[in-house]
Scaffold this active site. Structure first.
Site, PDB file in Angstrom:
ATOM      1  N   LYS A  22       0.857  -1.206   0.000  1.00  0.00           N
ATOM      2  CA  LYS A  22       0.000   0.000   0.000  1.00  0.00           C
ATOM      3  C   LYS A  22       0.883   1.243   0.000  1.00  0.00           C
ATOM      4  CE  LYS A  22      -1.701   1.671   4.001  1.00  0.00           C
ATOM      5  NZ  LYS A  22      -1.407   3.103   4.244  1.00  0.00           N
ATOM      6  N   ASN A  23       1.919   1.253   0.833  1.00  0.00           N
ATOM      7  CA  ASN A  23       2.705   2.484   0.995  1.00  0.00           C
ATOM      8  C   ASN A  23       3.724   2.711  -0.108  1.00  0.00           C
ATOM      9  OD1 ASN A  23       1.129   2.991   3.169  1.00  0.00           O
ATOM     10  ND2 ASN A  23       2.667   2.488   4.711  1.00  0.00           N
ATOM     11  N   ARG A  92      -5.106  11.176   4.159  1.00  0.00           N
ATOM     12  CA  ARG A  92      -3.811  11.821   4.446  1.00  0.00           C
ATOM     13  C   ARG A  92      -2.872  11.686   3.247  1.00  0.00           C
ATOM     14  NH1 ARG A  92      -0.021  14.827   7.136  1.00  0.00           N
ATOM     15  NH2 ARG A  92       1.997  14.036   6.480  1.00  0.00           N
ATOM     16  N   CYS A 116      -5.445  12.556  11.297  1.00  0.00           N
ATOM     17  CA  CYS A 116      -6.263  11.350  11.207  1.00  0.00           C
ATOM     18  C   CYS A 116      -6.242  10.715  12.600  1.00  0.00           C
ATOM     19  CB  CYS A 116      -5.710  10.409  10.145  1.00  0.00           C
ATOM     20  SG  CYS A 116      -4.176   9.703  10.642  1.00  0.00           S
ATOM     21  N   PRO A 122       0.778  17.152  10.518  1.00  0.00           N
ATOM     22  CA  PRO A 122       0.939  18.401   9.748  1.00  0.00           C
ATOM     23  C   PRO A 122       1.713  18.173   8.448  1.00  0.00           C
ATOM     24  CG  PRO A 122       2.436  18.334  11.603  1.00  0.00           C
ATOM     25  CD  PRO A 122       1.569  17.124  11.741  1.00  0.00           C
ATOM     26  N   ILE A 123       1.775  19.194   7.608  1.00  0.00           N
ATOM     27  CA  ILE A 123       2.542  19.047   6.353  1.00  0.00           C
ATOM     28  C   ILE A 123       3.604  20.152   6.242  1.00  0.00           C
ATOM     29  CG2 ILE A 123       0.690  17.863   5.091  1.00  0.00           C
ATOM     30  CD1 ILE A 123       0.094  20.534   3.676  1.00  0.00           C
ATOM     31  N   ASP A 124       4.054  20.650   7.398  1.00  0.00           N
ATOM     32  CA  ASP A 124       5.026  21.763   7.392  1.00  0.00           C
ATOM     33  C   ASP A 124       6.348  21.393   6.713  1.00  0.00           C
ATOM     34  OD1 ASP A 124       5.052  20.025   9.653  1.00  0.00           O
ATOM     35  OD2 ASP A 124       6.514  21.299  10.613  1.00  0.00           O
ATOM     36  N   ARG A 397      -9.030  -0.335   4.394  1.00  0.00           N
ATOM     37  CA  ARG A 397      -8.216   0.675   3.697  1.00  0.00           C
ATOM     38  C   ARG A 397      -6.871   0.091   3.267  1.00  0.00           C
ATOM     39  NH1 ARG A 397      -6.572   5.026   7.394  1.00  0.00           N
ATOM     40  NH2 ARG A 397      -5.001   5.033   5.759  1.00  0.00           N
TER      41      ARG A 397
END
Ligand code: EPZ
Length: 417
Positions: A22-23, A92, A116, A122-124, A397
């Site tokens: 999946k990843n 995400r 989640c 975060p996406i900083d 998922r």
């Protein structure tokens, strides 16, 4: 939301095939937006996260067909740079589209990928790196827009070896002007898979799997065919299921070299593990032994994605084990559910102390996230009596045909939609 119903007590025996990762699949699918023409991705797991990525690809204007594990993507006519927030906030992994969409259109508009169940997420790191590469950003609270005329290679030093940030920088760096060097890069096997895929499409990336990745930008990338590697977390999950039920199984295509910490820690519990070129054999017949301390860490440390599953095993060990979760700030949601089944676990935000008990008992429990749900299935398979695991969608998922695979190994489980 679906419910697994499990009759515990059977030992698992037999052989299953491990699905594609999946990843690996998610960033590779996202990056096909960048490739001119048709890409063919094999070994793609049929799971809801992949279906959502395909939905986004279609929204961006790609033509996508998915059958029998092969996804065919034609991005020739891709013409949209906006990912609707109704999708991005639910998933995400949509964040990894940013690099590909920016590289294709010089602009991306997306809702916040949002936190989640396991943390704020975060996406900083992504924003900071892209800004250094020449991307300008504007935000309006719900949406974030990135844009720029020309993106330049540069040195990026990641504060933390973030998997998603490493992937996003690799993808945009592949078509930026000049050299991008990522220091303190994530080293997971999925990073190597993405590097191999992008290089097959014409990129010039080296260093994947080490903490420094070099990317020499090229003008264009072209559609290609690629076989995704197998899922090391699915393999580890089934190893934990066998350890918990006291059985023996052969996990075809599992690659022990990508799962060293999982193999070592399960060996410490007393499992017999044999490594072959085409898979892993695992057997557990004696008493489970505790493991002193497990700390989750970025690869090659013990994977955070295996933490809930090995915790289920350790609830049955003869002694006390400690697990420290260092990667995500709320990845212990499965503990209270395991305690409903008779597990003896005390914990705070980051540390869990697991005192083994002779047996768990079936009961009513709830999935709170993907890997936590897998840990509850493992507990139910080993418990006496029947276990009802609610909110099965979390597990669907990330695990392809999990019910069929468990039944193939002699477990008694069904999915009530
Ligand atoms: C990937 O998520 C995986 N997902 C996760 O697997 C995995 O747990 C995680 O890497 C760590 O190995 C996919 O590959 C699709 P990170 P990602 O960026 O990229 C913080 C599963 O179960 N962070 O390495 O989102 C973050 O909050 C899933 O299959 C920032 O602070 O993980 C976390 O604490 C769950 N700012 C830590 O870094 C950022 O900009 C690691 O996150 C990015 C991350």
């Amino acid at each position: 939301m679906g419910r697994f119903i499990i009759e515990g007590g059977n030992t698992l025996k037999g052989e299953i095939e491990i699905s594609g990762s999946k990843n690996s699949a998610l960033p590779i699918l996202a990056s096909t937006v960048l490739l001119k023409g048709v890409s063919v991705i094999n070994n793609c797991p049929q799971i809801s996260d992949v279906f959502k990525m395909i939905e986004i690809l279609r929204i961006l204007g790609c033509e996508v067909e998915f059958s029998k594990g092969t996804v065919v993507i034609d991005s020739t006519n891709a013409d949209c740079c906006e990912i609707p927030s109704c999708i991005s906030e639910k998933m995400r992994s949509s964040v990894v589209f940013m690099g590909a969409v920016l590289g294709r259109f010089n602009e991306v508009i997306t809702g916040y990928p949002g936190g989640c169940e396991i943390g704020e997420r975060p996406i900083d790191f992504h924003i900071k790196a892209f800004s250094k590469m020449g991307v300008d950003f504007e935000e309006n609270g719900c949406y974030i827009r990135g844009f720029g005329n020309c993106f330049l290679g540069t040195d990026i030093n990641l504060d933390f070896p973030s998997v998603g940030a490493t992937e996003n920088i690799m993808i945009l760096g592949a078509v930026s002007k000049g050299i991008t060097t990522i220091y303190n890069a994530a080293k997971e096997p999925e990073i190597v898979d993405l590097q191999n895929f992008l290089n097959k499409a014409g990129a010039k990336i080296t260093g994947g799997g080490t903490d420094t990745i070099y990317i020499e930008g090229v003008k264009e990338l072209f559609g290609t065919e690629y076989n995704i590697q197998r899922d090391r977390i699915e393999a580890g999950t089934f190893m934990c299921a066998v350890a918990a039920t006291g059985g023996k199984a052969f996990l075809k295509y599992a690659k022990a070299e990508d799962m060293r910490q999982t193999v070592l820690r399960l060996s410490e519990t007393g499992c017999i593990i044999k490594e072959y070129n085409d898979g892993i054999y695992i057997k557990r017949e004696n008493i489970l032994k505790p493991v002193n301390i497990i700390r989750t860490e970025p690869y090659p440390g013990f994977p955070t994605d295996m933490q809930p599953q090995i915790m289920s095993v350790l609830t049955l060990a003869k002694g006390t084990s400690i697990i420290i979760e260092t990667v995500f700030e709320s990845r212990f949601k499965h503990i209270l559910e395991l305690c409903k089944m008779g597990a003896d676990i005390s914990f705070n935000e980051r540390t869990a102390v697991i005192k083994g008990v002779p047996k768990l008992k079936g009961g009513f429990v709830n999935c709170r996230d993907l890997r936590g749900g897998a840990s509850l299935i493992i507990a139910g398979l080993s418990a006496s009596g029947r276990t009802f695991v609610d909110n099965s969608v979390y597990v669907e998922r990330g695990y392809e045909n999990i019910v069929e695979k468990i039944c193939l190994l002699g477990g008694c489980i069904k999915l009530q939609k």
